[in-house]
Design a protein around this motif. Structure first.
Motif, PDB file in Angstrom:
ATOM      1  N   ASN A  84      -9.010  -2.519   0.091  1.00  0.00           N
ATOM      2  CA  ASN A  84      -9.208  -3.092  -1.307  1.00  0.00           C
ATOM      3  C   ASN A  84      -8.570  -4.304  -1.648  1.00  0.00           C
ATOM      4  O   ASN A  84      -8.937  -5.323  -2.333  1.00  0.00           O
ATOM      5  CB  ASN A  84      -8.802  -1.971  -2.360  1.00  0.00           C
ATOM      6  CG  ASN A  84      -9.989  -0.829  -2.255  1.00  0.00           C
ATOM      7  OD1 ASN A  84     -11.028  -0.944  -1.629  1.00  0.00           O
ATOM      8  ND2 ASN A  84      -9.488   0.443  -2.616  1.00  0.00           N
ATOM      9  N   HIS A  85      -7.242  -4.475  -1.151  1.00  0.00           N
ATOM     10  CA  HIS A  85      -6.222  -5.748  -1.482  1.00  0.00           C
ATOM     11  C   HIS A  85      -6.572  -6.533  -0.694  1.00  0.00           C
ATOM     12  O   HIS A  85      -6.724  -7.752  -1.174  1.00  0.00           O
ATOM     13  CB  HIS A  85      -4.822  -5.283  -1.129  1.00  0.00           C
ATOM     14  CG  HIS A  85      -4.198  -4.408  -2.238  1.00  0.00           C
ATOM     15  ND1 HIS A  85      -2.712  -4.247  -2.720  1.00  0.00           N
ATOM     16  CD2 HIS A  85      -4.681  -3.554  -3.324  1.00  0.00           C
ATOM     17  CE1 HIS A  85      -2.558  -3.216  -3.352  1.00  0.00           C
ATOM     18  NE2 HIS A  85      -3.840  -2.804  -4.040  1.00  0.00           N
ATOM     19  N   ASP A 128      -9.764  -7.517   0.390  1.00  0.00           N
ATOM     20  CA  ASP A 128     -11.002  -7.972  -0.390  1.00  0.00           C
ATOM     21  C   ASP A 128     -10.688  -8.769  -1.605  1.00  0.00           C
ATOM     22  O   ASP A 128     -11.050  -9.844  -1.691  1.00  0.00           O
ATOM     23  CB  ASP A 128     -11.891  -6.840  -0.537  1.00  0.00           C
ATOM     24  CG  ASP A 128     -12.658  -6.276   0.617  1.00  0.00           C
ATOM     25  OD1 ASP A 128     -12.336  -6.627   1.735  1.00  0.00           O
ATOM     26  OD2 ASP A 128     -13.056  -4.882   0.439  1.00  0.00           O
ATOM     27  N   ARG A 129      -9.416  -8.308  -2.295  1.00  0.00           N
ATOM     28  CA  ARG A 129      -9.349  -8.859  -3.507  1.00  0.00           C
ATOM     29  C   ARG A 129      -8.585 -10.309  -3.295  1.00  0.00           C
ATOM     30  O   ARG A 129      -8.971 -11.241  -3.918  1.00  0.00           O
ATOM     31  CB  ARG A 129      -8.332  -8.213  -4.488  1.00  0.00           C
ATOM     32  CG  ARG A 129      -9.033  -6.862  -5.237  1.00  0.00           C
ATOM     33  CD  ARG A 129      -8.282  -6.339  -6.215  1.00  0.00           C
ATOM     34  NE  ARG A 129      -8.466  -5.026  -6.476  1.00  0.00           N
ATOM     35  CZ  ARG A 129      -7.768  -4.144  -6.828  1.00  0.00           C
ATOM     36  NH1 ARG A 129      -6.523  -4.223  -6.980  1.00  0.00           N
ATOM     37  NH2 ARG A 129      -8.232  -2.935  -7.161  1.00  0.00           N
ATOM     38  N   ASN A 147      -4.449  -1.798   3.370  1.00  0.00           N
ATOM     39  CA  ASN A 147      -5.202  -1.599   2.161  1.00  0.00           C
ATOM     40  C   ASN A 147      -6.314  -2.293   2.182  1.00  0.00           C
ATOM     41  O   ASN A 147      -6.408  -3.696   1.833  1.00  0.00           O
ATOM     42  CB  ASN A 147      -4.094  -1.882   0.874  1.00  0.00           C
ATOM     43  CG  ASN A 147      -4.941  -1.437  -0.203  1.00  0.00           C
ATOM     44  OD1 ASN A 147      -6.059  -1.496  -0.490  1.00  0.00           O
ATOM     45  ND2 ASN A 147      -4.205  -0.791  -1.102  1.00  0.00           N
TER      46      ASN A 147
END
Length: 160
Positions: free
Chosen positions: A78-79, A81-82, A76
């Motif tokens: 997005n995760h 990057d977060r 994932n």
């Protein structure tokens, strides 16, 4: 090309392991080879072993359609990057899916057998991923908060 054992081939064909061994002895499974005079490896063609039919006798009862028995491990982004930006450092970045259903998520994955890494930017996975790992083997997923979850290609078991 992926190779499977007699047990995995039996699961894909919905027949017993003994029946697979009989087909191997008769030379009816295309491309199957014995390694070290002990272990059979069976190649998959479009996700299924190819079996030569006989001229006489009843028609075989095994399933000829492709089953989605393989697990795919997704990353994932997005995760990732977060977590990198410290917005939330505990988000799980890995997920194990069978078809479109999500079986488990976690921070670490151990694959107990052969696998392949797929990169297809021109033909992404159904979820939009361009890189993923495919395997017919069991996968152990570790989530730092939830614990250990072992994913097989048929069921999920919680290890305590």
């Amino acid at each position: 090309m992926m190779f499977v054992s007699t047990t995995e081939a039996a699961s894909l064909l919905s027949i017993s392991t003994q029946r697979v061994r009989i087909l191997l002895k008769e030379g009816r499974i295309q491309g199957a080879r014995k390694i070290n005079n002990r272990v059979w490896v069976i190649p998959l063609h479009q996700g299924m072993p190819r079996i030569h039919r006989r001229r006489k006798g009843p028609k075989p009862r095994w399933s000829s359609h492709k089953r989605c028995g393989k697990n795919t491990v997704h990353f994932n982004r997005n995760h990732i990057d977060r977590n990198k930006n410290k917005q939330n450092s505990d988000l799980t970045i890995l997920s194990v899916k069978e078809g479109s259903s999500n079986l488990a998520t976690g921070h670490e994955a151990e694959i107990h057998g052969p696998c392949r890494i797929v990169y297809q930017p021109e033909k992404p996975h159904s979820c939009g991923a361009t890189v993923w790992i495919e395997t017919l083997a069991a996968v152990t997923m570790v989530d730092y908060q939830e614990g250990v979850l072992k994913i097989d290609n048929k069921w999920a078991l919680t290890d305590e």
